[in-house]
Design a protein around this motif. Sequence first.
Motif, PDB file in Angstrom:
ATOM      1  N   LYS A  71       0.835  -1.205   0.000  1.00 37.43           N
ATOM      2  CA  LYS A  71       0.000   0.000   0.000  1.00 37.43           C
ATOM      3  C   LYS A  71       0.872   1.258   0.000  1.00 37.43           C
ATOM      4  CE  LYS A  71      -4.019  -2.117   2.206  1.00 37.43           C
ATOM      5  NZ  LYS A  71      -4.929  -2.161   3.374  1.00 37.43           N
ATOM      6  N   GLY A  72       0.599   2.126  -0.951  1.00 35.08           N
ATOM      7  CA  GLY A  72       1.335   3.372  -1.047  1.00 35.08           C
ATOM      8  C   GLY A  72       2.679   3.264  -1.738  1.00 35.08           C
ATOM      9  N   SER A  80      -7.983  -8.177  -0.619  1.00 38.81           N
ATOM     10  CA  SER A  80      -8.832  -6.994  -0.388  1.00 38.81           C
ATOM     11  C   SER A  80      -8.120  -5.696  -0.731  1.00 38.81           C
ATOM     12  CB  SER A  80      -9.324  -6.955   1.068  1.00 38.81           C
ATOM     13  OG  SER A  80     -10.053  -8.125   1.369  1.00 38.81           O
ATOM     14  N   MET A  81      -7.337  -5.738  -1.829  1.00 40.76           N
ATOM     15  CA  MET A  81      -6.636  -4.558  -2.307  1.00 40.76           C
ATOM     16  C   MET A  81      -6.894  -4.379  -3.797  1.00 40.76           C
ATOM     17  SD  MET A  81      -2.959  -5.185  -0.407  1.00 40.76           S
ATOM     18  CE  MET A  81      -2.127  -3.866  -1.304  1.00 40.76           C
ATOM     19  N   SER A  82      -6.533  -3.206  -4.315  1.00 39.84           N
ATOM     20  CA  SER A  82      -6.600  -2.948  -5.751  1.00 39.84           C
ATOM     21  C   SER A  82      -5.462  -2.016  -6.120  1.00 39.84           C
ATOM     22  CB  SER A  82      -7.940  -2.311  -6.134  1.00 39.84           C
ATOM     23  OG  SER A  82      -7.986  -0.971  -5.683  1.00 39.84           O
ATOM     24  N   TYR A  83      -5.342  -1.700  -7.413  1.00 34.27           N
ATOM     25  CA  TYR A  83      -4.300  -0.776  -7.850  1.00 34.27           C
ATOM     26  C   TYR A  83      -4.452   0.602  -7.192  1.00 34.27           C
ATOM     27  CZ  TYR A  83      -3.219  -4.150 -11.592  1.00 34.27           C
ATOM     28  OH  TYR A  83      -2.870  -5.276 -12.301  1.00 34.27           O
ATOM     29  N   ASP A  84      -5.689   0.938  -6.815  1.00 32.06           N
ATOM     30  CA  ASP A  84      -5.925   2.231  -6.170  1.00 32.06           C
ATOM     31  C   ASP A  84      -5.184   2.354  -4.840  1.00 32.06           C
ATOM     32  OD1 ASP A  84      -7.567   2.969  -8.245  1.00 32.06           O
ATOM     33  OD2 ASP A  84      -9.420   2.394  -7.224  1.00 32.06           O
ATOM     34  N   ASP A  85      -4.873   1.195  -4.218  1.00 34.40           N
ATOM     35  CA  ASP A  85      -4.169   1.215  -2.932  1.00 34.40           C
ATOM     36  C   ASP A  85      -2.668   1.445  -3.098  1.00 34.40           C
ATOM     37  OD1 ASP A  85      -6.349   0.574  -1.067  1.00 34.40           O
ATOM     38  OD2 ASP A  85      -6.421  -1.321  -2.169  1.00 34.40           O
TER      39      ASP A  85
END
Length: 317
Positions: free
Chosen positions: A138-139, A163-168
């Motif tokens: 993340k980040g 529970s993640m995506s590229y947005d994270d």
Amino acid sequence: MKISTISKVIAGSLIAATMVGGAARAEQFINVLTGGTSGVYYPLGVALSKIYGEKIPDVRTQVQATKASVENLNLLQQGKGEIGFSLGDSVKLAAEGNADAGFKAPLDKLRGIAAIYPNYIQIVATQESGITSLADLKGKSISVGAPKSGTELNARAILGAASMSYDDLGKTEYLPFAESVELIKNRQLDATLQSAGLGVASLKDLSTSLPVSLVAVPADVANTLGAPYIAATIPAGTYEGQTADVPTVAVVNFLVTHSDVSDDLAYEMTKQLFENLPDMLAAHNAAKDIKLEDATKGMPIPLHPGAERYYKEKGLL
């Protein structure tokens, strides 16, 4: 395999139709669709091309470097290749016509040749990035493979199961293996996700260039994803500085052809693969996992009748 050797293999296979019994026999062409030159598909494809050129009469072969799974399947549907490498989930999505994965309609001409070896999802980060888990991504900046490649589809699936995506992510790059590694070396990226056989050249290069960490993918991610994903392990010592086993997930690769390839040619392509496995292993260690007894397991599309004939001869079907 050295470039000069590859050139000789390709050049040596460009042979005119031979004369047998005084009559010209029709020449057949096999274009082997692979992946980027720093991956595993390419050296195995070169070896397969050499085998076919030497063992199948009146055959001319060529190796084509591509963006791998998704492009290979689309090219096969169009008749622009006779055999290609692909990840199992890409084959399944191609048969379904999954537009998000890069398939505008179901690819109904695809036919199976063989299940071969598993691709391991290998997430490698610089030690200085501090990334050791999926949550740590993340980040951070990461390359997830060429757009809509098999690797990139794997990346979406792995992040989704966590529970993640590229947005994270802080930054997402869509680059092939070698280019991803170069950016990491230049301190322009924190990590790369590569779906490949163990010991892939790009990650060996990276691990010998700077201190890296392999990111664990927990077994529950494989359970969440289900088939064709399975829990797997990257053994200690696979890469420079890797002192412990690292859990991850894997997905099986397949060799795929299309329905317009003749039964006899598909039979020979299947037979010569399994009767020349030492040559495949000499090209890349990933070939150690290609086993006849596993050849029809988990096939997401119909077998080509030519391949089916070979497996019946061997008592598999």
